[in-house]
Design a protein around this motif. Sequence first.
Motif, PDB file in Angstrom:
ATOM      1  N   UNK A 115       0.787  -1.221   0.000  1.00 22.64           N
ATOM      2  CA  UNK A 115       0.000   0.000   0.000  1.00 22.64           C
ATOM      3  C   UNK A 115       0.821   1.275   0.000  1.00 22.64           C
ATOM      4  N   UNK A 116       0.123   2.383   0.278  1.00 28.21           N
ATOM      5  CA  UNK A 116       0.772   3.703   0.311  1.00 28.21           C
ATOM      6  C   UNK A 116      -0.017   4.630   1.223  1.00 28.21           C
ATOM      7  N   UNK A 117       0.682   5.219   2.175  1.00 28.99           N
ATOM      8  CA  UNK A 117       0.071   6.234   3.042  1.00 28.99           C
ATOM      9  C   UNK A 117       0.532   7.616   2.565  1.00 28.99           C
ATOM     10  N   UNK A 118       0.170   8.651   3.313  1.00 27.24           N
ATOM     11  CA  UNK A 118       0.409  10.038   2.888  1.00 27.24           C
ATOM     12  C   UNK A 118       1.882  10.368   2.658  1.00 27.24           C
ATOM     13  N   UNK A 119       2.793   9.624   3.296  1.00 23.91           N
ATOM     14  CA  UNK A 119       4.218   9.920   3.117  1.00 23.91           C
ATOM     15  C   UNK A 119       4.786   9.320   1.829  1.00 23.91           C
ATOM     16  N   UNK A 120       3.967   8.625   1.048  1.00 21.89           N
ATOM     17  CA  UNK A 120       4.418   8.040  -0.217  1.00 21.89           C
ATOM     18  C   UNK A 120       4.652   9.157  -1.241  1.00 21.89           C
ATOM     19  N   UNK A 121       5.732   9.064  -2.036  1.00 27.41           N
ATOM     20  CA  UNK A 121       6.003  10.094  -3.049  1.00 27.41           C
ATOM     21  C   UNK A 121       4.836  10.344  -4.009  1.00 27.41           C
ATOM     22  N   UNK A 122       4.015   9.308  -4.261  1.00 29.72           N
ATOM     23  CA  UNK A 122       2.861   9.485  -5.154  1.00 29.72           C
ATOM     24  C   UNK A 122       1.969  10.615  -4.641  1.00 29.72           C
ATOM     25  N   UNK A 123       1.654  10.601  -3.355  1.00 24.52           N
ATOM     26  CA  UNK A 123       0.772  11.624  -2.774  1.00 24.52           C
ATOM     27  C   UNK A 123       1.515  12.932  -2.529  1.00 24.52           C
ATOM     28  N   UNK A 124       2.763  12.855  -2.121  1.00 24.14           N
ATOM     29  CA  UNK A 124       3.529  14.072  -1.879  1.00 24.14           C
ATOM     30  C   UNK A 124       3.712  14.870  -3.166  1.00 24.14           C
ATOM     31  N   UNK A 125       3.949  14.185  -4.291  1.00 21.70           N
ATOM     32  CA  UNK A 125       4.091  14.879  -5.585  1.00 21.70           C
ATOM     33  C   UNK A 125       2.792  15.550  -6.014  1.00 21.70           C
ATOM     34  N   UNK A 126       1.664  14.999  -5.596  1.00 23.58           N
ATOM     35  CA  UNK A 126       0.365  15.544  -5.997  1.00 23.58           C
ATOM     36  C   UNK A 126      -0.181  16.557  -4.989  1.00 23.58           C
ATOM     37  N   UNK A 127       0.446  16.636  -3.841  1.00 24.46           N
ATOM     38  CA  UNK A 127       0.064  17.658  -2.866  1.00 24.46           C
ATOM     39  C   UNK A 127      -1.192  17.365  -2.059  1.00 24.46           C
ATOM     40  N   UNK A 128      -1.520  16.094  -1.889  1.00 20.36           N
ATOM     41  CA  UNK A 128      -2.647  15.757  -1.016  1.00 20.36           C
ATOM     42  C   UNK A 128      -2.325  14.489  -0.234  1.00 20.36           C
ATOM     43  N   UNK A 129      -3.099  14.285   0.834  1.00 24.78           N
ATOM     44  CA  UNK A 129      -2.883  13.142   1.707  1.00 24.78           C
ATOM     45  C   UNK A 129      -3.956  12.093   1.447  1.00 24.78           C
ATOM     46  N   UNK A 130      -3.723  10.880   1.955  1.00 23.59           N
ATOM     47  CA  UNK A 130      -4.757   9.861   1.856  1.00 23.59           C
ATOM     48  C   UNK A 130      -5.959  10.316   2.684  1.00 23.59           C
ATOM     49  N   UNK A 131      -7.123   9.876   2.291  1.00 21.90           N
ATOM     50  CA  UNK A 131      -8.360  10.364   2.900  1.00 21.90           C
ATOM     51  C   UNK A 131      -8.611   9.811   4.294  1.00 21.90           C
ATOM     52  N   UNK A 132      -8.250   8.548   4.513  1.00 19.32           N
ATOM     53  CA  UNK A 132      -8.557   7.874   5.778  1.00 19.32           C
ATOM     54  C   UNK A 132     -10.050   7.914   6.092  1.00 19.32           C
ATOM     55  N   UNK A 133     -10.850   7.694   5.066  1.00 22.84           N
ATOM     56  CA  UNK A 133     -12.299   7.661   5.211  1.00 22.84           C
ATOM     57  C   UNK A 133     -12.913   6.995   3.993  1.00 22.84           C
ATOM     58  N   UNK A 134     -14.213   6.724   4.040  1.00 24.10           N
ATOM     59  CA  UNK A 134     -14.865   6.020   2.932  1.00 24.10           C
ATOM     60  C   UNK A 134     -14.918   6.853   1.650  1.00 24.10           C
ATOM     61  N   UNK A 135     -15.011   6.169   0.536  1.00 25.65           N
ATOM     62  CA  UNK A 135     -15.121   6.839  -0.763  1.00 25.65           C
ATOM     63  C   UNK A 135     -16.465   7.542  -0.877  1.00 25.65           C
ATOM     64  N   UNK A 136     -16.474   8.726  -1.509  1.00 19.06           N
ATOM     65  CA  UNK A 136     -17.717   9.441  -1.781  1.00 19.06           C
ATOM     66  C   UNK A 136     -18.260   9.120  -3.161  1.00 19.06           C
ATOM     67  N   UNK A 137     -17.399   8.660  -4.050  1.00 22.32           N
ATOM     68  CA  UNK A 137     -17.818   8.280  -5.395  1.00 22.32           C
ATOM     69  C   UNK A 137     -16.851   7.228  -5.923  1.00 22.32           C
ATOM     70  N   UNK A 138     -17.275   6.483  -6.926  1.00 24.26           N
ATOM     71  CA  UNK A 138     -16.392   5.496  -7.537  1.00 24.26           C
ATOM     72  C   UNK A 138     -15.226   6.201  -8.222  1.00 24.26           C
ATOM     73  N   UNK A 139     -15.498   7.377  -8.797  1.00 26.64           N
ATOM     74  CA  UNK A 139     -14.453   8.139  -9.491  1.00 26.64           C
ATOM     75  C   UNK A 139     -13.313   8.549  -8.557  1.00 26.64           C
ATOM     76  N   UNK A 140     -13.565   8.617  -7.263  1.00 26.69           N
ATOM     77  CA  UNK A 140     -12.530   8.975  -6.297  1.00 26.69           C
ATOM     78  C   UNK A 140     -11.370   7.977  -6.314  1.00 26.69           C
ATOM     79  N   UNK A 141     -11.609   6.776  -6.822  1.00 20.91           N
ATOM     80  CA  UNK A 141     -10.535   5.789  -6.937  1.00 20.91           C
ATOM     81  C   UNK A 141      -9.359   6.340  -7.735  1.00 20.91           C
TER      82      UNK A 141
END
Length: 200
Positions: free
Chosen positions: A31-57
Amino acid sequence: DQADISNDMADELIDCLIDWVDPTEAQQLNGAESDDPFYQDRGYEVKNGPLDSVEELLLIKGWTEAVLYGGPDPEDPEVRFKGVYNKFTVWGDGKLSVNDADELLLLGICDIDEIVVEDILRARLGVDGEPGTLDDGIKDLNEIAGMTPQVSKWLTVRDTKFLRVTSIGAVDGVRSGIWCILQVADNKVMPVYWREESVE
């Protein structure tokens, strides 16, 4: 498997999804949490909550448009994914209706045996074994031979269901689409989500 995604890639997608929705910062093996370069490069953190839409994937590491909607793998154009969008929903309680789910969806349940899926498909045809007659439908999960607690926790026979409807039309060369989620309960239909937009 149904989307032609390799086991290694599926493990990463599942683990990254778990890390996105679970409330902890403990990272899954692939997996990947907020400290993963994928999220750091995009400037947001993991949600740590349920999805609001399928597109959120699409915000989650590894989840590309090709994985979600189908298409060639950007890293290997020879590989084509079938897409998983129509297999997911954020509506309902997470259980599948034994009276509505198709065979492939039922086969996706953990620990389910193919014989149990066959029994479900046969039982929902009713005593006469014919589709579209008054005796259709399963009223009790105990009617299904071979049902186990590990499988039944993912299933329901409730009448309340959510349906996704897509309608696209064209007039004078202008295409427009409507996407909605309908809740069906007690013989009533109520829209719970509605989106309209032009279609290229």
